[in-house]
Scaffold this motif. Sequence first.
Motif, PDB file in Angstrom:
ATOM      1  N   ARG A 194      -3.021   2.664   9.499  1.00 36.53           N
ATOM      2  CA  ARG A 194      -3.674   1.349   9.364  1.00 36.53           C
ATOM      3  C   ARG A 194      -2.627   0.231   9.484  1.00 36.53           C
ATOM      4  NH1 ARG A 194      -6.578   0.183   3.712  1.00 36.53           N
ATOM      5  NH2 ARG A 194      -4.432   0.489   3.013  1.00 36.53           N
TER       6      ARG A 194
ATOM      7  N   VAL B 155      -3.350   5.623   5.863  1.00 32.71           N
ATOM      8  CA  VAL B 155      -2.794   4.403   5.241  1.00 32.71           C
ATOM      9  C   VAL B 155      -1.606   3.911   6.076  1.00 32.71           C
ATOM     10  CG1 VAL B 155      -1.755   3.462   3.130  1.00 32.71           C
ATOM     11  CG2 VAL B 155      -3.524   5.216   2.962  1.00 32.71           C
TER      12      VAL B 155
ATOM     13  N   ASP C 173      -5.312  -2.726  -2.946  1.00 34.90           N
ATOM     14  CA  ASP C 173      -6.606  -2.115  -2.592  1.00 34.90           C
ATOM     15  C   ASP C 173      -7.669  -3.208  -2.455  1.00 34.90           C
ATOM     16  OD1 ASP C 173      -5.554   0.391  -2.587  1.00 34.90           O
ATOM     17  OD2 ASP C 173      -6.552   1.109  -4.401  1.00 34.90           O
TER      18      ASP C 173
ATOM     19  N   GLU D 229       0.836  -1.219   0.000  1.00 38.73           N
ATOM     20  CA  GLU D 229       0.000   0.000   0.000  1.00 38.73           C
ATOM     21  C   GLU D 229       0.865   1.262   0.000  1.00 38.73           C
ATOM     22  OE1 GLU D 229       0.460  -2.037   2.455  1.00 38.73           O
ATOM     23  OE2 GLU D 229       0.067  -1.212   4.440  1.00 38.73           O
TER      24      GLU D 229
END
Length: 480
Positions: free
Chosen positions: A207, A204, A134, A100
Amino acid sequence: MGRLGGFLEIDRQKTPERGAWERQRDWQELTLPSDERLIQDQAARCMDCGTPFCQMGEAWQKLTIGCPLYNLIPEWNDLVYRGHWREAYERLFKTNNFPEFTSRVCPAPCEGSCNANLPTEPVAIKSIERAIIDKAFEEGWVIVRRPKKRTGKKVAVIGSGPAGLACADNLNQAGHSVTVFEKADRPGGLLMYGIPNMKLEKWVVERRIEHLKKEGITFILNTEVGKAIPLEKLEAQFDAVILCVGAARHRDLKIPGRTLKGIHYAMDYLEESTKALLEGRAPKITAERKKVIVIGGGDTGADCVATALRQNCLSVVQFGKHERPPKVRRANNPWPEPPQIFKLDYAHEEAIARFGHDPRQFGISTVRFRGTESVSMLETVGIKVNEDGSLEEIPETEQSWEADLVLIAIGFEGVEKNFADYTDIKLSANGTILAPRKTFATNRPNVYAAGDARRGQSLIVWAMREGREVADIVNEKLKN
Ligand SMILES: Cc1cc2nc3c(=O)[nH]c(=O)nc-3n(C[C@H](O)[C@H](O)[C@H](O)COP(=O)(O)OP(=O)(O)OC[C@H]3O[C@@H](n4cnc5c(N)ncnc54)[C@H](O)[C@@H]3O)c2cc1C
Ligand code: SF4
């Protein structure tokens, strides 16, 4: 492999981006979600080459050829083309701890080296990677993996940038108890406080940190090793200590007028901008209603341009010492090297949308800052870079530029001063930690170094590769 002749029939398409005008009115990410069918078509362009230069991952002079993580690119391209998204994710995750991050901000040396560059355009590898990760998050395939057995060994990782995180992740998965010490108030290193939000939204990063915590890694923040805790204390408490402290010592521009107010290091500006954004307050250093000059033609400088635009600057100019790159590769920059050609970075597109012209000035050097208390003017000369790398002033090219905010983005000189002052870890002449590539071992027993701290400012993929490699070495040592 993808579709036979796919690279000849299908045009390259990348992850779509929001318009250059629209996106500079907020701090949200530049990119938009990709259509699944479009990505499968893009994967069909991959030829599964006998020698896939895309995954070669080597440093060549100052350039990177192929993916330093050795990502299994042809394999996951084929799986995506066939619609086997979960298997594609599993292949991607084998070599890349944090797709990511890389699929958002890696400059994609894999694409520069892709064989499809020769007959046509490279496979859109980064966009395919982004679609895989994703989807993996959406479908819940990214699961918490707590190690079944613990070895009883304890490891301290100093610094929570991509090198420290990749290293901590692999050692934790090997069953060791890992504690990450970070001097900043938030983990992530330059992922958090260097790369701006519009390139990598901070949720992001958060997370992934939450995920690593659930897997058993402990994070201790606001703790500067060396100053707040002596390195010797950690050496006594842990079986191994790994220094992933980055290379954030600013390079300064020692010219007349440097002490005037309004002249800042790019990193101080970028860090404060992100902090203020996350805390919902006005930044202490701002470009609002200012004439901004960014000194330094690299990516950090471009991030300053994009940040200044979002803070409503009156104007922005970016100085670079190199001449304008050519439109096509020069003879001394052949494939599979990444192409060193003229490009518009996201920030430059945005400046053109706002002011109607490219903010960059090439072949220019600042010789003096002027002002009474605060900076108000810069004086420059035109320069050319000789073949041996030396700079030569071009006569009669003196210019003056108005500015009330100047950002210095001319690179870094190794590990931060505090770290060098508070520890007796040996450094190289360019300020990075001395630790050979094969062992990552420093001059102190059981103390290792990896990432930018060892190799100098680089890319996230190199930091992650070093984090993974040092984790392998330390794991072997602890197992035996
Ligand atoms: C503005 C900017 C933009 C960039 N953009 C990109 C990009 O788009 N794509 C890309 O691939 N690369 C980019 N890079 C480069 C990339 O971010 C770095 O190569 C990478 O983050 C290095 O990872 P690292 O883990 O080695 O170090 P860092 O990310 O620098 O992390 C080091 C961490 O160690 C901590 N630390 C330092 N000293 C101590 C101490 N004594 N005790 C405890 N903690 C300590 C620091 O606070 C920091 O959190 C960018 C760099 C900059 C400066
Ligand atoms: S070099 Fe390009 S075409 Fe060849 S395997 Fe890699 S991504 Fe596919």
